[in-house]
Design an enzyme around this catalytic site. Sequence first.
Site, PDB file in Angstrom:
ATOM      1  N   CYS A 144      39.207  34.740  35.578  1.00 56.76           N
ATOM      2  CA  CYS A 144      39.632  33.195  36.084  1.00 56.76           C
ATOM      3  C   CYS A 144      40.780  33.458  36.970  1.00 56.76           C
ATOM      4  CB  CYS A 144      40.014  32.460  34.918  1.00 56.76           C
ATOM      5  SG  CYS A 144      38.472  32.144  33.659  1.00 56.76           S
ATOM      6  N   LEU A 185      35.491  31.919  35.828  1.00 54.07           N
ATOM      7  CA  LEU A 185      34.535  32.952  35.463  1.00 54.07           C
ATOM      8  C   LEU A 185      34.050  32.596  34.031  1.00 54.07           C
ATOM      9  CD1 LEU A 185      32.477  35.402  36.132  1.00 54.07           C
ATOM     10  CD2 LEU A 185      34.285  36.663  35.290  1.00 54.07           C
ATOM     11  N   ASN A 217      44.436  32.450  31.985  1.00 56.26           N
ATOM     12  CA  ASN A 217      43.484  33.429  32.254  1.00 56.26           C
ATOM     13  C   ASN A 217      43.491  34.575  31.095  1.00 56.26           C
ATOM     14  OD1 ASN A 217      43.409  36.168  34.700  1.00 56.26           O
ATOM     15  ND2 ASN A 217      41.848  35.317  33.752  1.00 56.26           N
ATOM     16  N   GLY A 218      42.452  34.938  30.751  1.00 58.55           N
ATOM     17  CA  GLY A 218      42.353  36.108  29.585  1.00 58.55           C
ATOM     18  C   GLY A 218      41.448  35.682  28.523  1.00 58.55           C
ATOM     19  N   THR A 275      48.775  56.301  45.537  1.00 57.87           N
ATOM     20  CA  THR A 275      47.735  56.612  44.591  1.00 57.87           C
ATOM     21  C   THR A 275      46.993  55.334  44.228  1.00 57.87           C
ATOM     22  OG1 THR A 275      47.112  58.118  42.712  1.00 57.87           O
ATOM     23  CG2 THR A 275      49.172  56.526  42.610  1.00 57.87           C
ATOM     24  N   ARG A 322      44.451  54.850  47.228  1.00 56.69           N
ATOM     25  CA  ARG A 322      43.414  55.638  47.218  1.00 56.69           C
ATOM     26  C   ARG A 322      42.559  55.569  46.041  1.00 56.69           C
ATOM     27  NH1 ARG A 322      46.258  60.971  46.598  1.00 56.69           N
ATOM     28  NH2 ARG A 322      47.456  60.533  48.472  1.00 56.69           N
TER      29      ARG A 322
END
Length: 622
Positions: free
Chosen positions: A63, A111, A136-137, A398, A401
């Site tokens: 969400c 969602l 959201n969660g 990182t 990547r």
Amino acid sequence: MVPVCYVSRSLTECEQRYSQTQSPKRLHCACVTSARPEQERVGYISLLNRYHIKHFFLSFRMCGIWALFGSDECLAVQCTNAMKIAHRGPDAFRFENVNGFTNCCFGFHRLAIVDQLYGMQPLRVKKFPYLWLCYNGEIYNHTRLRDHFKFDYQTKVDGEILLHLYDRFGIEKMASLLDGVFAFILLDTANRKVFLGRDTYGVRPLFRMLTDDGFLAVCSEAKGLTQITHSMSTPAKITPFLPGHFEVFDLKLNGKVESVQMDRFHCCTDEPKHASYNNLKGLGTDFELETVKSNIRILFENAVKKRLMAHRRIGCLLSGGLDSSLVAATLVKLAKEEQLEYPIQTFAIGADDSPDVAAARKVADYIGSEHHEVSFTPEEGIQAVEEVILHLECYDITTVRASVGMYLISKYIREKTDSVVIFSGEGSDELTQGYIYFHKAPSPKAGADESVRLLKELYLFDVLRADRTTAAHGLELRVPFLDHKFTAYYLSLPEEMRAPKDGVEKHLLRESFKGMNLIPDEILWRRKEAFSDGMTSMKKSWYTSLQEHIESEVNDSQLEKAAKLFPFNPPTTKEGFYFRQVFEKMYPGCCDWTPHYWMPRWIKATDPSARTLSIYKPDKDQ
């Protein structure tokens, strides 16, 4: 009666139907998917504002939350910014003004994971007409808390527990009793208060922008705030909201706010307050090795089990490393016990001859998952870099990547399968001292302190990567290794017990599952693989291919001027320069979103990759 918008086929038909309907007006709006051009989506928002539509639903196929308090600018213009996070909630979108505060509003991309019928937000219930919640969660203990406190629920939405807890206990205790991952915006119009909060590790993202005159803008991702306009001459900073904290604002009559309190409600080293409402059976109290190993297994399985809460299909990322293999194996085992109606899908990405793909295939065969292998080539990875940085809002070397593979595998999951809730092994390396450089820790205490530091910064790096790469494709991430009770217990163990042993990192975790036959022994004791080596060809790594590409993009002269061009966090390598250049093009002046680069400790390192360390041995060399 407030006008409501329904679904039509086009913007033109939307206007025609509105003009033909009787009072109360019901606006029929076109179906808008996240794939539609932004200009068209913006057209619907403007139309709704023109006809003073207060409640509407736009159909889309995680969400995203967004809110403004005290905007001086036209909301029809401002709310187009909310569409920048449409990928986070592809099932539905809602925009709603606040009664009595015409310059305050909420935006929500959904969602649907739990209660697909009544899960739209901002969430409001009849018992508390003055409370507005956007979050959201997932709250894993919402049923347990509801039953314990005998709350009378109006919906089946897990987030409703926030309203009841806040009403009874106030904001701090409310936040501390939540077992889950979350970012929330809670408005109390009766007491004229606004509250923000975020879970312990920042698994769910949240950003805020506050001007000097009290205009507050909040969003799941920073990109939803970068084009927000305000009346102040001085620019307002967009900052990530600190994990494990809540903030209180006074809401003034003109819709502006004033921050009056910012406090921590939970630290990763503390036993969570919600643990007292869930007494697990079989946990020992001493630090004898066998007791500790048993406790780790019980707590880890419980962490996976509570995360099965979903109405959408569950899958799991599987690299063939220790962490993802433990998660996938436990998930498959529990799914059978819970009698899920479908097999668990597992997903691996890599070149045909990559070590990760071979190891993941071995695990999948062993645990009996429905396994998918996603082909990866360096050319695909290089092509995806700019899009990845756009979603990450980060230029850490990182992080970028490692995000490329996760972004591409998430894209495959969204396009080729029906799995939406995705389990992953994030957090284990930080918690269990899994990085190769922990072998160089000068003492067990130094290793333990570094573990806590890494956990507290997860929201800037690994958790950020995992959230953005999955949410970019409308997937929802679940990370059992970051379970509050599991992490608090692991961090309470003696420092010597958690340190690498006999030249093996994560020794205690491996030892805990020895003899359990959960995963193959060779995977249980497989050493950590650098992501760039693990997922690409044995002949040539993703790391090497990326460096070769960047050599053609950045010359020595550019790198020499890096410190002058980028005085904050100046890149020292061509790869860092390239990522920073892309980031600045997308988010100029926002370099402090990445406060520092992720780098290993206790060794002389100029690159964050494990493969550059003298103590690293890739899988093919072992």
